[in-house]
Design an enzyme around this catalytic site. Sequence first.
Site, PDB file in Angstrom:
ATOM      1  N   SER A 119       0.786  -1.223   0.000  1.00 36.72           N
ATOM      2  CA  SER A 119       0.000   0.000   0.000  1.00 36.72           C
ATOM      3  C   SER A 119       0.825   1.283   0.000  1.00 36.72           C
ATOM      4  O   SER A 119       1.582   1.526  -0.922  1.00 36.72           O
ATOM      5  CB  SER A 119      -0.955  -0.044   1.189  1.00 36.72           C
ATOM      6  OG  SER A 119      -1.863   1.017   1.114  1.00 36.72           O
ATOM      7  N   HIS A 120       0.695   2.074   1.057  1.00 37.04           N
ATOM      8  CA  HIS A 120       1.345   3.395   1.105  1.00 37.04           C
ATOM      9  C   HIS A 120       2.797   3.299   1.558  1.00 37.04           C
ATOM     10  O   HIS A 120       3.478   4.312   1.643  1.00 37.04           O
ATOM     11  CB  HIS A 120       0.579   4.292   2.063  1.00 37.04           C
ATOM     12  CG  HIS A 120       0.476   3.685   3.436  1.00 37.04           C
ATOM     13  ND1 HIS A 120      -0.345   2.607   3.697  1.00 37.04           N
ATOM     14  CD2 HIS A 120       1.118   3.961   4.586  1.00 37.04           C
ATOM     15  CE1 HIS A 120      -0.206   2.271   4.972  1.00 37.04           C
ATOM     16  NE2 HIS A 120       0.676   3.064   5.534  1.00 37.04           N
ATOM     17  N   ASP A 283      -2.757   6.419  -3.225  1.00 35.53           N
ATOM     18  CA  ASP A 283      -1.582   5.780  -2.631  1.00 35.53           C
ATOM     19  C   ASP A 283      -1.038   4.656  -3.519  1.00 35.53           C
ATOM     20  O   ASP A 283      -1.474   4.469  -4.658  1.00 35.53           O
ATOM     21  CB  ASP A 283      -1.899   5.252  -1.227  1.00 35.53           C
ATOM     22  CG  ASP A 283      -2.831   4.054  -1.253  1.00 35.53           C
ATOM     23  OD1 ASP A 283      -3.598   3.924  -2.224  1.00 35.53           O
ATOM     24  OD2 ASP A 283      -2.789   3.243  -0.310  1.00 35.53           O
ATOM     25  N   ASP A 285      -1.379   1.453  -3.812  1.00 37.75           N
ATOM     26  CA  ASP A 285      -2.267   0.461  -4.417  1.00 37.75           C
ATOM     27  C   ASP A 285      -3.621   1.038  -4.809  1.00 37.75           C
ATOM     28  O   ASP A 285      -4.533   0.283  -5.174  1.00 37.75           O
ATOM     29  CB  ASP A 285      -2.446  -0.740  -3.478  1.00 37.75           C
ATOM     30  CG  ASP A 285      -3.070  -0.357  -2.151  1.00 37.75           C
ATOM     31  OD1 ASP A 285      -2.882   0.796  -1.715  1.00 37.75           O
ATOM     32  OD2 ASP A 285      -3.750  -1.202  -1.548  1.00 37.75           O
ATOM     33  N   ASP A 287      -6.080   2.616  -3.155  1.00 38.39           N
ATOM     34  CA  ASP A 287      -7.307   2.589  -2.360  1.00 38.39           C
ATOM     35  C   ASP A 287      -7.489   3.819  -1.480  1.00 38.39           C
ATOM     36  O   ASP A 287      -8.557   4.021  -0.914  1.00 38.39           O
ATOM     37  CB  ASP A 287      -7.418   1.288  -1.542  1.00 38.39           C
ATOM     38  CG  ASP A 287      -6.232   1.037  -0.636  1.00 38.39           C
ATOM     39  OD1 ASP A 287      -5.294   1.847  -0.634  1.00 38.39           O
ATOM     40  OD2 ASP A 287      -6.252  -0.004   0.068  1.00 38.39           O
ATOM     41  N   ARG A 288      -6.451   4.647  -1.342  1.00 38.87           N
ATOM     42  CA  ARG A 288      -6.601   5.863  -0.525  1.00 38.87           C
ATOM     43  C   ARG A 288      -6.799   7.086  -1.402  1.00 38.87           C
ATOM     44  O   ARG A 288      -6.437   7.075  -2.578  1.00 38.87           O
ATOM     45  CB  ARG A 288      -5.353   6.082   0.330  1.00 38.87           C
ATOM     46  CG  ARG A 288      -5.124   4.981   1.325  1.00 38.87           C
ATOM     47  CD  ARG A 288      -3.983   5.347   2.246  1.00 38.87           C
ATOM     48  NE  ARG A 288      -3.780   4.275   3.207  1.00 38.87           N
ATOM     49  CZ  ARG A 288      -3.196   4.432   4.381  1.00 38.87           C
ATOM     50  NH1 ARG A 288      -2.719   5.611   4.730  1.00 38.87           N
ATOM     51  NH2 ARG A 288      -3.060   3.413   5.201  1.00 38.87           N
ATOM     52  N   THR A 350     -10.463  -0.479  13.110  1.00 39.98           N
ATOM     53  CA  THR A 350      -9.649  -0.045  11.977  1.00 39.98           C
ATOM     54  C   THR A 350      -9.424  -1.197  10.994  1.00 39.98           C
ATOM     55  O   THR A 350      -9.122  -2.319  11.403  1.00 39.98           O
ATOM     56  CB  THR A 350      -8.295   0.465  12.491  1.00 39.98           C
ATOM     57  OG1 THR A 350      -8.545   1.637  13.271  1.00 39.98           O
ATOM     58  CG2 THR A 350      -7.358   0.813  11.358  1.00 39.98           C
ATOM     59  N   LYS A 382     -11.652   0.061  -0.013  1.00 44.77           N
ATOM     60  CA  LYS A 382     -11.692   1.500  -0.176  1.00 44.77           C
ATOM     61  C   LYS A 382     -11.158   1.829  -1.564  1.00 44.77           C
ATOM     62  O   LYS A 382     -10.440   1.030  -2.165  1.00 44.77           O
ATOM     63  CB  LYS A 382     -10.911   2.196   0.932  1.00 44.77           C
ATOM     64  CG  LYS A 382      -9.467   1.756   1.120  1.00 44.77           C
ATOM     65  CD  LYS A 382      -8.930   2.372   2.406  1.00 44.77           C
ATOM     66  CE  LYS A 382      -7.448   2.154   2.575  1.00 44.77           C
ATOM     67  NZ  LYS A 382      -7.132   0.912   3.314  1.00 44.77           N
ATOM     68  N   ARG A 502      -0.102   5.440  16.972  1.00 45.29           N
ATOM     69  CA  ARG A 502      -0.981   6.455  16.384  1.00 45.29           C
ATOM     70  C   ARG A 502      -1.828   7.071  17.500  1.00 45.29           C
ATOM     71  O   ARG A 502      -2.443   6.334  18.289  1.00 45.29           O
ATOM     72  CB  ARG A 502      -1.910   5.838  15.343  1.00 45.29           C
ATOM     73  CG  ARG A 502      -1.188   5.133  14.204  1.00 45.29           C
ATOM     74  CD  ARG A 502      -2.097   5.010  12.986  1.00 45.29           C
ATOM     75  NE  ARG A 502      -1.615   4.045  12.010  1.00 45.29           N
ATOM     76  CZ  ARG A 502      -0.618   4.263  11.147  1.00 45.29           C
ATOM     77  NH1 ARG A 502       0.025   5.413  11.170  1.00 45.29           N
ATOM     78  NH2 ARG A 502      -0.260   3.330  10.278  1.00 45.29           N
TER      79      ARG A 502
HETATM   80  C1  VG1 Z   1      -3.566   1.725   8.382  1.00 40.62           C
HETATM   81  C2  VG1 Z   1      -4.750   2.645   8.582  1.00 40.62           C
HETATM   82  C3  VG1 Z   1      -6.043   1.879   8.371  1.00 40.62           C
HETATM   83  C4  VG1 Z   1      -6.033   1.234   6.993  1.00 40.62           C
HETATM   84  C5  VG1 Z   1      -4.787   0.368   6.834  1.00 40.62           C
HETATM   85  C6  VG1 Z   1      -4.647  -0.207   5.448  1.00 40.62           C
HETATM   86  O1  VG1 Z   1      -3.582   0.697   9.340  1.00 40.62           O
HETATM   87  O2  VG1 Z   1      -4.724   3.212   9.869  1.00 40.62           O
HETATM   88  O3  VG1 Z   1      -7.125   2.760   8.524  1.00 40.62           O
HETATM   89  O4  VG1 Z   1      -7.169   0.444   6.812  1.00 40.62           O
HETATM   90  O5  VG1 Z   1      -3.627   1.145   7.088  1.00 40.62           O
HETATM   91  O6  VG1 Z   1      -4.609   0.802   4.502  1.00 40.62           O
HETATM   92  P1  VG1 Z   1      -2.676   0.723  10.668  1.00 40.62           P
HETATM   93  O7  VG1 Z   1      -2.936  -0.573  11.358  1.00 40.62           O
HETATM   94  O8  VG1 Z   1      -1.277   0.940  10.225  1.00 40.62           O
HETATM   95  O9  VG1 Z   1      -3.156   1.924  11.459  1.00 40.62           O
HETATM   96  V1  VG1 Z   1      -3.731   0.567   3.093  1.00 40.62           V
HETATM   97  O10 VG1 Z   1      -4.092   1.823   2.058  1.00 40.62           O
HETATM   98  O11 VG1 Z   1      -2.139   0.607   3.794  1.00 40.62           O
HETATM   99  O12 VG1 Z   1      -4.063  -0.933   2.557  1.00 40.62           O
HETATM  100 CO    CO Z   2      -3.542   1.419   0.204  1.00 39.14          CO
END
Ligand code: VG1
Ligand code: CO
Length: 549
Positions: A119-120, A283, A285, A287-288, A350, A382, A502
């Site tokens: 992801s990000h 982001d 992948d 989804d954000r 979450t 998302k 966080r």
């Molecule tokens: C984070 C975010 C959460 C989101 C997850 C996956 O998780 O807080 O809201 O669903 O990333 O997003 P964490 O456990 O690091 O707080 V993605 O776009 O990284 O798949």
């Molecule tokens: Co993502």
Amino acid sequence: MTDIVTVPTTPFEGQAPGTSGLRKKVRVFQQPNYAENFIQSVFDVVKPQSGAASADAALVIGGDGRFHNRAVIQQAIRMAAANGYARVLVGQGGILSTPAASNVIRQYGASGGLILSASHNPGGPDEDFGIKYNIANGGPAPEGVTDAILARTKEISLWLTVDTPDIDLDTPGEVTVGDMVVQVIDPVADYADLMEELFDFDAIRKAVASGFTMRFDAMSAVTGPYAVEILENRLGFAAGTVVNGTPLEDFGGHHPDPNLIHAKELYDLMMGPDAPDLGAASDGDGDRNLIIGRGRFVTPSDSLAMLAANIEIAPAYRGRLSGIARSMPTSGAADRVAEALGIPCFETPTGWKFFGNLLDAGMVTICGEESAGTGSDHVREKDGLWAVLLWLNILAVRDISVDQLARTHWARFGRNYYARHDYEAVDSQAAAGLMSELKGALADLPGKRFGSLTVSHADSFAYTDPVDQSVSENQGVRVLFEDGSRVVFRLSGTGTQGATLRVYLERYEPASGQIDADTGVMLEAQIAAAQEIAGIARHTGRMAPDVVT
Ligand code: VG1
Ligand code: CO
């Protein structure tokens, strides 16, 4: 029949799927058997049993194009063939954005999918990789499934493959691997068609023709080709509207995280004299989403509320907003919209996996998280571009600016000032110590004063799924104050280095209060209280957060 090869292996520690799949450094994934153990554990739990059901069982495979994507995809295809899948659908070039993968699973009736992404998180040989399994509804596997996968990783002794060469991932069409058909599909077309069904593209095209401008920063990640096709080719935005539109294996060395830190260039543009009407980003992948109007940043929590309040403007949602869901740390702005509209608002832990049952049951239409995730029942992930298109649809039809829309919204519902403070790569034991001390102190917190704030309630958030009654405990610590403000503490489940703490801060101002003040100033009391309640400096040695969003 192609011979199935059985490879002996031994378990690896720490293959727990986190908030959104297994995420580790690429070097960890490159160890012999590492990815294979995890994928075999997934198949052991979810693969269709032999017999009629397996005869047409299809698996979707795709990723965000980061470093190591292709190698794992080739291996996963061979393993799927050995594990009895009839068909694999894979995105051309190994590419599928997370929401597009969710759509492909649903559209083709696949039994599930492997999404390869961190992801990000940054990409490259020294950065991050990830694997996630999504179920037949297109959404991330629920906890019951991820728990079973983790249990399997602890006892795995062999994985299955076939002895076949890599396939050509770059040419659309069908090939066979063992007895399995592999279909290489256009990763963009189905998704772009879906978006065109959901939104009023004509209204957006008209706005563009009369001068509406935007910039979309794809952050050298997966959404580039999707954004060019949808925004430039189908909606008529000028060429060059999409920047950083070519997916790179290392995202150009940046964090593909659409927030005010990592998308600072976009933010600066939007706050400057040459700002277009809308600035948006996505982001790694896809989804954000990040939404910034000319001179106006919209927090993801506010974006959820504003989109929910206006979603019925979009053709596919007319007259059918059944409910809203938000993750617990997400602000209560959406709750006020739900209350005004007389629909339910659900508070989940979450992670998108917790929205799946509510969406499947038709209990909610739109969902969101404070971490820049918004989506609806069109898929079970998302969806970054979806959120951008919904904003465009609403702005085009209402013919107002982002700033005007935000002000009008706050003037009606009041405003939830909101910020998240992240302390990254903290020593894992120190972070665990902070959380356990905090949990131990919860019972004594009510009635205590921290500056001007008095605690009214404190707990460790637990969630009972209203559809299947499953219970998820330990989903973050909430401290609520008598004035309605709150602080929330959680440890990240997506990081790959030490722990990330966080801290979520929130304060509500009614419509009659100060609705256009500085967020940092408005949250001073909550920030100080959070420091004191959790002893952040004492436990972590950190005097300030690394990232404020
Ligand atoms: C984070 C975010 C959460 C989101 C997850 C996956 O998780 O807080 O809201 O669903 O990333 O997003 P964490 O456990 O690091 O707080 V993605 O776009 O990284 O798949
Ligand atoms: Co993502």
